[in-house]
Design an enzyme around this catalytic site. Sequence first.
Site, PDB file in Angstrom:
ATOM      1  N   SER A  91       0.856  -1.179   0.000  1.00  0.00           N
ATOM      2  CA  SER A  91       0.000   0.000   0.000  1.00  0.00           C
ATOM      3  C   SER A  91       0.898   1.236   0.000  1.00  0.00           C
ATOM      4  O   SER A  91       2.128   1.133   0.061  1.00  0.00           O
ATOM      5  CB  SER A  91      -0.904   0.007   1.232  1.00  0.00           C
ATOM      6  OG  SER A  91      -0.125   0.167   2.405  1.00  0.00           O
ATOM      7  N   HIS A 145      -0.971  -0.161  -4.067  1.00  0.00           N
ATOM      8  CA  HIS A 145      -2.380   0.210  -3.969  1.00  0.00           C
ATOM      9  C   HIS A 145      -2.429   1.655  -3.472  1.00  0.00           C
ATOM     10  O   HIS A 145      -2.000   1.950  -2.366  1.00  0.00           O
ATOM     11  CB  HIS A 145      -3.112  -0.708  -2.987  1.00  0.00           C
ATOM     12  CG  HIS A 145      -4.583  -0.543  -3.054  1.00  0.00           C
ATOM     13  ND1 HIS A 145      -5.386  -1.441  -3.708  1.00  0.00           N
ATOM     14  CD2 HIS A 145      -5.403   0.414  -2.575  1.00  0.00           C
ATOM     15  CE1 HIS A 145      -6.639  -1.047  -3.611  1.00  0.00           C
ATOM     16  NE2 HIS A 145      -6.667   0.069  -2.935  1.00  0.00           N
ATOM     17  N   ASP A 147      -6.906  -6.308  -0.750  1.00  0.00           N
ATOM     18  CA  ASP A 147      -6.174  -6.352  -2.013  1.00  0.00           C
ATOM     19  C   ASP A 147      -4.874  -7.128  -1.839  1.00  0.00           C
ATOM     20  O   ASP A 147      -4.058  -6.812  -0.990  1.00  0.00           O
ATOM     21  CB  ASP A 147      -5.888  -4.940  -2.522  1.00  0.00           C
ATOM     22  CG  ASP A 147      -5.412  -4.927  -3.968  1.00  0.00           C
ATOM     23  OD1 ASP A 147      -5.518  -5.967  -4.645  1.00  0.00           O
ATOM     24  OD2 ASP A 147      -4.962  -3.864  -4.425  1.00  0.00           O
TER      25      ASP A 147
END
Length: 160
Positions: free
Chosen positions: A22, A49, A143
């Site tokens: 992330s 992400h 995710d």
Amino acid sequence: MDDLPTSNEAAADVPIVAVGASAGGITALQKLFRGLPASVPFAIVVLQHLPAGSPSGLPALIAKCTHLPVRVATAGERPEANCVYFPSPEHVLTLEDGVFATRPAQGGLRRPGIDMIDSFLESLALREQTPSIAVILSGTGMDGTAGAVRIRQAGGVVIV
């Protein structure tokens, strides 16, 4: 002689290590790349992400931490060993028939609901050649979870 792989077949068999993180995983990514040797026998694809509307400066940051060439993955390009690839911030990256494929993210930007890490990992799991490796350093929501499961089911290695 006929059994020898062509250069395209050999290139398609390059092992790929996909690294998902992330936006908060920048420090972990920097440490990872600082610890790598100057040459590796695999391609590295970094998937980040990002929140909606956030451009990524990550390729430039990682380029300062590694001797490996850092590139933006482009549609139709075969991954090469000893290179680090990043998707364009406006695209969802996948691997199809041994080459990178891209499709526009909804509205041109990465949006919630598009699992950027899962999309690539799931396409990577479909490779029939060399089993792949997925490294999940951090993520947003779930995710990376489904993609990691697919990599593992396909005989690959998952490190979380």
